[in-house]
Design a protein around this motif. Structure first.
Motif, short mmCIF file in Angstrom:
data_model
loop_
_atom_site.label_atom_id
_atom_site.label_comp_id
_atom_site.label_asym_id
_atom_site.label_seq_id
_atom_site.Cartn_x
_atom_site.Cartn_y
_atom_site.Cartn_z
N ALA A 18 -10.82 15.92 -3.67
CA ALA A 18 -10.47 16.29 -5.04
C ALA A 18 -11.27 15.50 -6.09
N GLY A 19 -12.03 14.51 -5.64
CA GLY A 19 -12.77 13.68 -6.59
C GLY A 19 -11.85 12.81 -7.45
N LEU A 20 -10.72 12.40 -6.87
CA LEU A 20 -9.77 11.53 -7.56
C LEU A 20 -9.92 10.12 -7.01
N SER A 21 -9.36 9.15 -7.72
CA SER A 21 -9.39 7.79 -7.16
C SER A 21 -8.13 7.57 -6.32
N TYR A 22 -8.23 6.65 -5.41
CA TYR A 22 -7.16 6.37 -4.43
C TYR A 22 -6.79 4.90 -4.52
N VAL A 23 -5.48 4.63 -4.59
CA VAL A 23 -4.99 3.25 -4.59
C VAL A 23 -3.96 3.09 -3.48
N ASN A 24 -4.23 2.19 -2.55
CA ASN A 24 -3.25 1.80 -1.55
C ASN A 24 -2.58 0.54 -2.11
N VAL A 25 -1.31 0.66 -2.48
CA VAL A 25 -0.61 -0.44 -3.14
C VAL A 25 -0.54 -1.68 -2.24
N GLY A 26 -0.38 -1.48 -0.93
CA GLY A 26 -0.36 -2.62 -0.01
C GLY A 26 -1.67 -3.39 -0.04
N ASP A 27 -2.80 -2.67 -0.06
CA ASP A 27 -4.12 -3.32 -0.13
C ASP A 27 -4.31 -4.01 -1.48
N LEU A 28 -3.90 -3.33 -2.55
CA LEU A 28 -4.00 -3.89 -3.90
C LEU A 28 -3.22 -5.21 -3.98
N ALA A 29 -2.02 -5.21 -3.43
CA ALA A 29 -1.19 -6.41 -3.44
C ALA A 29 -1.83 -7.54 -2.63
N LYS A 30 -2.41 -7.18 -1.49
CA LYS A 30 -3.06 -8.18 -0.65
C LYS A 30 -4.26 -8.80 -1.38
N GLU A 31 -5.10 -7.94 -1.96
CA GLU A 31 -6.29 -8.43 -2.66
C GLU A 31 -5.94 -9.32 -3.84
N GLY A 32 -4.92 -8.93 -4.62
CA GLY A 32 -4.54 -9.69 -5.81
C GLY A 32 -3.44 -10.70 -5.58
#
Length: 162
Positions: A18-32
């Motif tokens: 779809a050409g949309l962006s994807y956010v995996n909240v678990g990965d986001l939390a881990k990175e930050g």
């Protein structure tokens, strides 16, 4: 959806198609390191929901984002036009979670969460009922059908809103 139902597989493929962006909240939390402690019983960190919201706010206000997380009750309602809850049959889910190394209470509680439709009910209570949809996620055919169905929805939404 419950861990193991196929959210990440669906979300990444959907974003690509779809050409949309994807956010995996678990990965986001881990990175930050967006945590407020550690749950010994489940052997996992405890998400700092407020910091996750702060981290995503600007990105979400721009739109075009697929958010992948098992819970949804803490996300602002204004962020979403549609919510999909993936559902998997228990025997299939059990095998998937076991292959990820889930055991004991963590395994049993996630299976019970699926049996009792906990995350679907949470979604229905958190958002307008008409934007919450359940999709079966047991087989590769289910995945393809879900991708096709969601792509049709996205295309229709784009027509109606642009």
């Amino acid at each position: 959806g419950t861990p193991g139902v196929g959210k990440t597989t669906l979300g990444k493929e959907l974003a690509s198609r779809a050409g949309l962006s994807y956010v995996n909240v678990g990965d986001l939390a881990k990175e930050g390191e967006l945590y407020e402690g550690f749950d010994e019983e489940y052997d996992c960190p405890i998400l700092d929901e407020d910091r996750v919201i702060d981290e995503l706010e600007e990105r979400m206000s721009e739109g075009g984002v697929i958010v992948d997380y098992h819970g949804c009750d803490f996300f602002p309602e204004r962020w979403f036009h549609i919510v999909f809850v993936l559902r998997t049959e228990n025997s299939c889910l059990y095998d998937r979670l076991e292959s990820r190394g889930y055991t004991g209470k963590k395994l049993q509680d996630n299976i019970q969460c699926e049996i009792f439709q906990t995350l679907y009910e949470e979604a229905v209570l958190s958002y307008k009922k008409e934007i919450v949809h359940q999709l079966p996620s047991n087989t590769p055919e289910d995945l393809e059908r879900n991708l096709d169905q969601i792509m049709q929805w996205i295309e229709q939404w784009m027509k109606d809103n642009n």
